[in-house]
Design an enzyme around this catalytic site. Structure first.
Site, mmCIF file in Angstrom:
data_model
loop_
_atom_site.group_PDB
_atom_site.id
_atom_site.type_symbol
_atom_site.label_atom_id
_atom_site.label_comp_id
_atom_site.label_asym_id
_atom_site.label_seq_id
_atom_site.Cartn_x
_atom_site.Cartn_y
_atom_site.Cartn_z
ATOM 1 N N HIS A 95 1.025 -1.204 -0.011
ATOM 2 C CA HIS A 95 -0.037 0.022 -0.011
ATOM 3 C C HIS A 95 0.736 1.036 0.194
ATOM 4 O O HIS A 95 1.772 1.297 0.733
ATOM 5 C CB HIS A 95 -0.836 0.137 1.253
ATOM 6 C CG HIS A 95 -1.779 1.202 1.235
ATOM 7 N ND1 HIS A 95 -2.948 1.512 0.641
ATOM 8 C CD2 HIS A 95 -1.622 2.384 1.783
ATOM 9 C CE1 HIS A 95 -3.394 2.734 0.960
ATOM 10 N NE2 HIS A 95 -2.541 3.318 1.509
ATOM 11 N N ASP A 174 -15.073 2.565 7.100
ATOM 12 C CA ASP A 174 -14.448 3.426 6.649
ATOM 13 C C ASP A 174 -14.767 4.245 5.385
ATOM 14 O O ASP A 174 -14.307 5.235 5.503
ATOM 15 C CB ASP A 174 -13.296 2.535 6.234
ATOM 16 C CG ASP A 174 -11.984 3.400 5.791
ATOM 17 O OD1 ASP A 174 -11.611 4.290 6.478
ATOM 18 O OD2 ASP A 174 -11.622 3.203 4.574
ATOM 19 N N ARG A 181 -14.443 12.615 6.959
ATOM 20 C CA ARG A 181 -13.138 13.277 7.251
ATOM 21 C C ARG A 181 -12.725 14.192 6.097
ATOM 22 O O ARG A 181 -12.072 15.415 6.326
ATOM 23 C CB ARG A 181 -11.948 12.162 7.508
ATOM 24 C CG ARG A 181 -12.082 11.513 8.988
ATOM 25 C CD ARG A 181 -11.308 10.270 8.748
ATOM 26 N NE ARG A 181 -9.963 10.348 8.518
ATOM 27 C CZ ARG A 181 -9.484 9.629 7.750
ATOM 28 N NH1 ARG A 181 -10.201 8.724 6.939
ATOM 29 N NH2 ARG A 181 -8.028 9.601 7.288
#
Length: 437
Positions: A95, A174, A181
């Site tokens: 990642h 998420d 966010r």
């Protein structure tokens, strides 16, 4: 119908973090579940996110927060993948925290698969100045990002590598939290950022994970201290979950390679798979492959040789074809180009990654909102990197777009992107800053 009695109150949870308190595992599990169910309102979760940004979380809280997000959805299981000898095929993943010109996933996934590992690379799309792996691959005619779990498993068994979009069932909490966010100024919170990344990677079910944590102007984390804290936090979360995890801190002050865009980055990735390509892209691809193989317990592997001799290219061709793409098809080319030239003689000592990323975005290679379209052919092609001696009037970069009206704002972004110093200056360009395990 009897109304469910909730064990906690959102306001009490907010007050605890506002006052620098520690949330219990039970409070955290309820918070994520209640937010996913809609019991906690958006404005309440926004307030809690801000409290976490300002006051932080300890390791136990971050670990529990991550576990709660994983528990909000499904977990993938790759234990059905088999090696030729009948044993379980080992999975490995990578990642990146995102940058400019970061096409590393494209050559890396097939390269690691050469050595018998399964590489389930669930990737995303670009937003703002950072590019998205799926946007790049979608410039290949016919290629598709959306695969069912069964299609993904079959491709991993047959080809060994897959790059695709994550399904909706993976860490759905998420997805809600990320969107919130993004619009409330809390993306920078290291506990929230680390748990966001790791909840998806752990739920993905990989056996080992290598993290490429970018630092510099073109990265999400601008300073090394913040990048190091993020890397250490994510490595700890991975180990807490039983996933062998390593992080590399890598430099993102200058774009990776000589391209920032979509089709042009695919073109460059194919050059690397053919045994060529820019030195920095090759270096990082090989180093990440070595780390992935080491984490998965594979020894005596030579990924650099697998790039040179065509084995990685063979896997790439099969991987692209398995997802409907034509690996030999001509990639889209920009209808309009404009070149920026060196203003003076000297040494190119700085080429600001953020400025180049914003220019590529404004040319059409990126998006401001998730639903915006992107231009496959748009982007920036670099003709020189820091350390190169340049002469006044020589090309520094070429801007690419299908929409000539976009050139002006792209050039505005590049106003202070380039620094040229007298000859004899040689900038330090350390690509890999540190390894964190």
């Amino acid at each position: 119908m009897t109304q469910r009695t909730e064990p906690f109150d959102a306001v009490d949870i907010i007050r605890t973090k506002r006052d620098k308190g520690v949330l219990s595992p039970e409070q955290i599990a309820w918070t994520i579940d209640a937010y996913t169910r809609g019991v906690i309102a958006e404005e309440q979760m926004a307030a809690l996110n801000m409290a976490i940004l300002l006051n932080g979380m300890d390791r136990a809280e971050i670990s529990q927060w991550t576990a709660a997000m994983i528990a909000s959805g499904e977990r993938m299981d790759f234990s059905g993948l088999r090696r030729p000898d009948g044993g379980v095929k080992v999975t490995a993943d990578k990642h990146s925290t995102g940058g400019v010109g970061d096409k590393i996933t494209l050559p890396l996934a097939p390269l690691v698969a050469v050595f018998g590992l399964a590489v389930p690379q669930l990737s995303g799309r670009g937003l703002g100045h950072t590019g998205g792996t799926l946007d790049k691959l979608e410039s290949i005619p016919g290629w598709r990002a959306a695969l069912s779990n069964d299609e993904m498993m079959a491709q991993l068994q047959d080809v060994g590598a897959v790059i695709c979009a994550a399904g909706p069932g993976l860490a759905p909490a998420d997805k809600k939290l990320y969107a919130l966010r993004d619009v409330t100024g809390t993306v920078e919170s290291i506990p929230l950022l680390a748990s966001s990344i790791m909840s998806k990677k752990i739920a993905e079910g990989t056996g080992s994970l290598v993290l490429d944590v970018k630092v510099g102007s073109g990265a999400f984390m601008k300073d090394e201290a913040g990048a190091r804290e993020l890397a250490e936090t994510m490595v700890a979360l991975g180990k807490d979950a039983g996933v062998e995890t390593v992080a590399l801190l890598t430099n993102m002050s200058t774009p990776l390679g000589l391209t920032a865009g979509n089709a042009i980055e695919v073109e460059e990735a194919v050059e690397v798979l053919a045994g060529g390509g820019p030195a920095d892209v090759v270096e990082l691809t090989v180093r990440l492959a070595e780390e992935m193989l080491r984490c998965a317990g594979v020894s005596d592997a030579d990924p650099a040789a697998a790039l040179k001799d065509g084995r990685a290219m063979d896997v790439w061709n099969r991987m692209i074809a398995a997802q409907g793409g034509d690996p030999r098809a001509k990639l889209p080319a920009a209808k309009e180009t404009e070149t920026i030239y060196a203003p003076a003689d000297g040494v190119l000592v700085e080429l600001d990654a953020f400025a180049v990323g914003v220019a590529a975005w404004r040319l059409g290679a990126g998006r401001a909102r998730k639903e915006d379209p992107v231009q496959a052919a748009a982007g920036v092609r670099l003709h020189a990197k820091p350390g190169a001696v340049v002469r006044a009037g020589e090309p520094l970069m070429t801007l690419l777009t299908d929409t000539p009206g976009k050139f002006a704002r792209a050039k505005d972004a590049l106003d202070h992107a380039v620094t040229i110093a007298p000859e004899g200056s040689r900038p330090a360009q350390q690509l890999i800053i540190d390894r964190i395990a």
